[in-house]
Every structure is written in C-alpha cells, then in structure tokens.
Motif scaffolding. Structure first.
Motif, short mmCIF file in Angstrom:
data_model
loop_
_atom_site.label_atom_id
_atom_site.label_comp_id
_atom_site.label_asym_id
_atom_site.label_seq_id
_atom_site.Cartn_x
_atom_site.Cartn_y
_atom_site.Cartn_z
N UNK A 11 17.43 78.71 10.01
CA UNK A 11 16.90 77.34 10.10
C UNK A 11 17.62 76.48 11.12
N UNK A 12 18.47 77.10 11.96
CA UNK A 12 19.22 76.32 12.97
C UNK A 12 18.43 76.27 14.27
N UNK A 13 18.53 75.11 14.93
CA UNK A 13 17.91 74.99 16.25
C UNK A 13 18.83 75.59 17.30
N UNK A 14 18.24 76.06 18.37
CA UNK A 14 19.00 76.68 19.45
C UNK A 14 19.93 75.66 20.11
N UNK A 15 21.12 76.14 20.51
CA UNK A 15 22.04 75.27 21.26
C UNK A 15 21.84 75.44 22.76
N UNK A 16 20.89 76.29 23.15
CA UNK A 16 20.68 76.54 24.57
C UNK A 16 20.39 75.24 25.34
N UNK A 17 19.55 74.32 24.81
CA UNK A 17 19.32 73.08 25.57
C UNK A 17 20.62 72.33 25.89
N UNK A 18 21.59 72.37 24.98
CA UNK A 18 22.88 71.72 25.24
C UNK A 18 23.57 72.39 26.42
N UNK A 19 23.53 73.73 26.44
CA UNK A 19 24.16 74.47 27.55
C UNK A 19 23.42 74.19 28.86
N UNK A 20 22.10 74.10 28.78
CA UNK A 20 21.32 73.86 29.99
C UNK A 20 21.67 72.49 30.58
N UNK A 21 21.81 71.46 29.72
CA UNK A 21 22.21 70.14 30.21
C UNK A 21 23.58 70.21 30.86
N UNK A 64 24.95 80.61 49.10
CA UNK A 64 25.57 80.28 47.82
C UNK A 64 25.12 78.88 47.38
N UNK A 65 25.20 77.91 48.32
CA UNK A 65 24.78 76.54 48.00
C UNK A 65 23.29 76.52 47.62
N UNK A 66 22.51 77.31 48.34
CA UNK A 66 21.06 77.40 48.06
C UNK A 66 20.83 77.88 46.62
N UNK A 67 21.63 78.86 46.21
CA UNK A 67 21.48 79.39 44.85
C UNK A 67 21.79 78.30 43.82
N UNK A 68 22.88 77.57 44.04
CA UNK A 68 23.26 76.48 43.12
C UNK A 68 22.15 75.41 43.13
N UNK A 69 21.64 75.12 44.32
CA UNK A 69 20.57 74.13 44.50
C UNK A 69 19.33 74.53 43.71
N UNK A 70 18.98 75.80 43.75
CA UNK A 70 17.78 76.28 43.03
C UNK A 70 17.99 76.15 41.51
N UNK A 71 19.19 76.53 41.05
CA UNK A 71 19.47 76.41 39.60
C UNK A 71 19.39 74.94 39.18
N UNK A 72 19.98 74.07 40.00
CA UNK A 72 19.97 72.63 39.68
C UNK A 72 18.53 72.09 39.67
N UNK A 73 17.74 72.51 40.64
CA UNK A 73 16.34 72.05 40.72
C UNK A 73 15.55 72.52 39.50
N UNK A 74 15.79 73.77 39.14
CA UNK A 74 15.06 74.36 38.01
C UNK A 74 15.39 73.60 36.72
N UNK A 75 16.67 73.23 36.54
CA UNK A 75 17.06 72.51 35.32
C UNK A 75 16.64 71.05 35.38
N UNK A 76 16.76 70.45 36.56
CA UNK A 76 16.39 69.05 36.72
C UNK A 76 14.91 68.82 36.50
N UNK A 77 14.12 69.82 36.89
CA UNK A 77 12.66 69.77 36.75
C UNK A 77 12.23 69.46 35.32
N UNK A 78 13.04 69.90 34.34
CA UNK A 78 12.69 69.68 32.93
C UNK A 78 12.57 68.20 32.59
#
Lengths: 211, 236
Positions: free
Chosen positions: B15-25, B83-97
């Motif tokens: 009955x616990x909610x995932x903590x993944x959203x916390x990690x994603x933030x 490397x920066x591009x990879x970080x940029x893509x991860x940030x964009x993907x998470x920011x998109x939410x």
C-alpha cells in the motif's frame, strides 16, 4: 472622510441550469475600519439577499472566509477596504476547491480528503497510558512541533498554488508533497505566516534521504 | 511480480506509494545545478574574446589538451559536449514533466498568474517557456559543437556568427539560457532550503536580488561577447 467603494463579486450557482457566471456590482459607503466581512454583510442585508459567502468567526481564526480579493487569496474578515486606494474590490471564489455558489467554496471536504490521503496523524506503535501524567516537553521543542498547528485550514495556500491549479491531484502546501515547483505563493499569502517554504524544503530533503 | 502489481495498482502491495518521483525531482535539481554552473564557466571561457583573440585561442587549445599533447585534440571538446548533451537530455526529460501539457493547464496557469501578480509564480512561466525553447536551441548548438569542435576559435566562432548568420540564433539562446538558468538556480536554493539561515523570508528576498544581479551580469557579458564575435566576423 468617507468614500463610496465598489465591490464586484462573481455570482454563479453551478447547481442551477439557469445560472450564468457574471460579476455583480455593489456601491456602498465605506465606514471606519470596514473589513470585507462588514461590507459583504451589509450588501447581503441591504442590497442582495441572494449573495453567498462564508463567515464564522470574523477574527481570522476559523478559516472560512478565504476568497480571491483583486486576484489574490485572502481572509475577507482580515482585509480592510481602506487598503484599496482605487476603491474597487473584485471578489472571486478560491479556485481549486468545489464551488458551492458565488464566493462560497467547500474547503472542509477537501481538507478531510487530503488528511486521509496523506494519513496526517501520528503513526506509532507506542501505546499511551492515559492514566499517567503526560511526559513533559521543552517549551522550545513544543514551539517547533506545534508551529504548523497554527494552520486554520483556510485553503489560501492551495488557492495560491499554480501547481495545484494545473494538476488537481497535487496536494498543496497544507499537505506538503512532492511535485511542488517551489512557486512559494503559499507562503507569501498564508494569513498565519506559517514557514511553509522552509518546511517543504525540509520535507523534500527528508524524502530524498529515505531509502 | 510485484512490479506488475505495483504498475497496475499505483501502489506497492504493502500500500506504499513509489518514492521514484522524489528521486526524479532530485535528479532534475542535480542536473539543473550542473548545467547552471556549467553555463557560468562556459560564459567566462567564451568571453575571453573580450580580452584578446590570442587569449581566447589559448583557452580553446587548453580544452584541446595543449598541456598534454603537441597536436590539438578537438575530440576532447566533442567528448565534453556529448557529456553535457547527455545531462541536458536527462534534465529536459525530467523538466518536461512540469510543463503545462493541455490547453486547460495552460489556461488555468495563465489566468492564475494574471490574477496573482506574484513574482515567483510569473518567473516559473518564464522558466517553462525558455526551457521549452531550449529543447530546440540548446540541442542545435550542442550538436553543432559536438561535430564541429575543431572550428571553435577566435575566427571560426566569429565566422559562425557573422558569415553563417548564426548571431540571431545565439541571441535567442543567450536570452533563454540566462533567464532559465538564473531563475532555476534561484529556485534550487528555495526548493532545498540552501542559504536559508534563521530568517527564510529575508534570505529569499536577498537571494532574488542576487539572482537578478547575476542575470544582468551574464546577459551583459553575453551580449558584449556576441558583439565581439560579430565584429571579428565582419572584419575577417
């Protein structure tokens, strides 16, 4: 020196098929120390008996009279009309809550549901023997612990939250939750000046630290 | 098995909610912090052109490993960019939410922003808008740098601005980066309670002043740098 002020209040009854949302304008003489509570009561008594709004304590304690005053959420009983030099005050119900009619919204059921959803009570296996004296607590610790207990559940932090308005499932500052985008309008508009920004940051750090 | 049940129910079997959203933030904040600070460093490096062409050239060659190799190695720059591009893509993907993705969300936020006239609420919209713009502007720039790292230099960069007529693109990118990054770094401090001290409200006011000072400083430095490259390109 008294002046005439104009109150523009949104009127709409979502229950009625005939009702159409519109603004009604009321002009009245401003009196010394007039609050929106006094103004609205006067309007209802002398001009429009059909205007709905909520009040109980008129002293900033019950949390019933939150509404959007010129675009910002505030307690109507603690809002002085003299603070609006233009003399025109536009009133709308708080968004995010179920609109009952005109300026009246249902914050109670929302608060109740939120409380159940986050289980906002103390989770412990410790059983308290109520026949014994309570364990004493240092005043400083008590102050810190009960600081947020000053919340009156007026719903202003929820109505001020842009995140909540975009995502109805988001729980808002009163429930402290992830997904918060740190717009901090909750803190900036809280009539009880609760340290919401710091507490949300604290919760966030704790949540991330959890395994 | 539990993944199937959790995915289906939205909560774990306990009955616990995932903590993944916390990690994603958390990851969104961490990548944002990296990119924000990287852009400060980046601006200092490109603005070396304001000192002299030779100095900018020396800095460029330093990134191509001049301290260790006798020949320039632009692949080092390409690797850093990727490397920066990879970080940029991860940030964009998470920011998109966080972006408003339906008309109703957009409409509700715009109305709310107009009613509230609340600084931090309005700044978020600027951040969302510039973030969206950078999906395209940032990607285009990073890709260009990854494949043409060897052309970075006082004349190569200047020709890109002037002869290739890229300066309007870079003007937009500069505005997007400085507003998005400045607001983002400020919001990170508020979000995680950094520099909060005893009086959080006072600290936030001061943080906002610092934020604006930093934005004005980097915008001015960026505009001067852009002008310097256009001038060199024109003369070249």
């Amino acid at each position: 020196m008294s002046r005439t002020i104009t109150i523009r209040a949104m009127k709409y009854n979502p229950q009625s098929k005939l009702s159409k949302a519109h603004f009604a304008e009321y002009k009245l003489e401003e009196t010394d120390g007039m609050t929106l509570f006094i103004a609205l009561t006067k309007i209802r008594e002398t001009m429009d008996a059909d205007l709905s709004f909520d009040f109980v304590c008129r002293a900033g304690i019950c949390g019933s009279c939150g509404m959007m005053v010129n675009g910002k959420p505030a307690l109507a009983c603690r809002t002085l009309t003299k603070n609006f030099p233009g003399g025109v005050i536009q009133l709308m119900p708080m968004p995010a809550f179920k609109l009952l009619k005109d300026l009246s919204v249902d914050t109670g059921n929302w608060m109740n549901g939120m409380s159940k959803r986050v289980e906002s009570w103390i989770h412990t296996n410790h059983t308290v023997d109520i026949s014994k004296l309570e364990a004493p607590m240092e005043p400083k610790l008590a102050d810190e612990t009960f600081e947020l207990d000053r919340c009156i559940e007026c719903g202003i932090c929820v109505a001020a939250c842009g995140t909540k308005l975009m995502r109805p499932n988001f729980i808002g500052a009163v429930g402290l939750n992830f997904g918060c985008m740190s717009l901090v309008a909750c803190e900036d508009n809280c009539p009880k000046h609760l340290p919401l920004q710091s507490k949300i940051a604290y919760m966030r750090r704790k949540l991330v630290a959890l395994k | 098995m539990s993944d199937l049940l959790e995915g289906f129910l939205g909560t774990s079997v306990e009955g616990k909610k995932s903590r993944v959203p916390a990690k994603l933030d958390y990851v969104q904040s961490a990548t944002g912090l990296f990119l924000g600070l990287f852009m400060w460093g980046h601006m200092f490096f490109v603005s070396t052109i304001l000192i002299s062409k030779d100095f900018m050239y020396t800095v460029t060659k330093m990134f191509e490993g001049s301290m260790f190799f006798s020949e320039p190695q632009p692949w080092i720059v390409s690797a850093i960019v990727l490397f920066v591009f990879a970080v940029f893509i991860v940030h964009a993907m998470l920011g998109m939410r966080k972006l408003p993705i339906t008309f109703r969300q957009y409409q509700a936020y715009k109305t709310h922003m107009g009613m509230m006239k609340h600084d931090d609420t309005t700044m978020w919209f600027t951040q969302a808008f510039t973030g969206f713009a950078m999906f395209f502007l940032g990607s285009a720039h990073l890709l260009m740098m990854a494949v043409k790292a060897d052309e970075i230099g006082p004349y190569g960069s200047a020709d890109r601005m002037y002869s290739d007529f890229m300066w309007p693109f870079y003007l937009l990118l500069l505005l997007a980066v400085e507003f998005h990054g400045g607001i983002g770094l400020y919001r990170l401090c508020v979000k995680w309670g950094w520099f909060e001290g005893e009086h959080a409200k006072e600290s936030r006011k001061n943080l906002k002043k610092v934020k604006w000072a930093v934005t004005v400083f980097f915008l001015a430095l960026g505009l001067l740098t852009l002008a310097a490259y256009v001038k060199i390109g024109y003369e070249h």
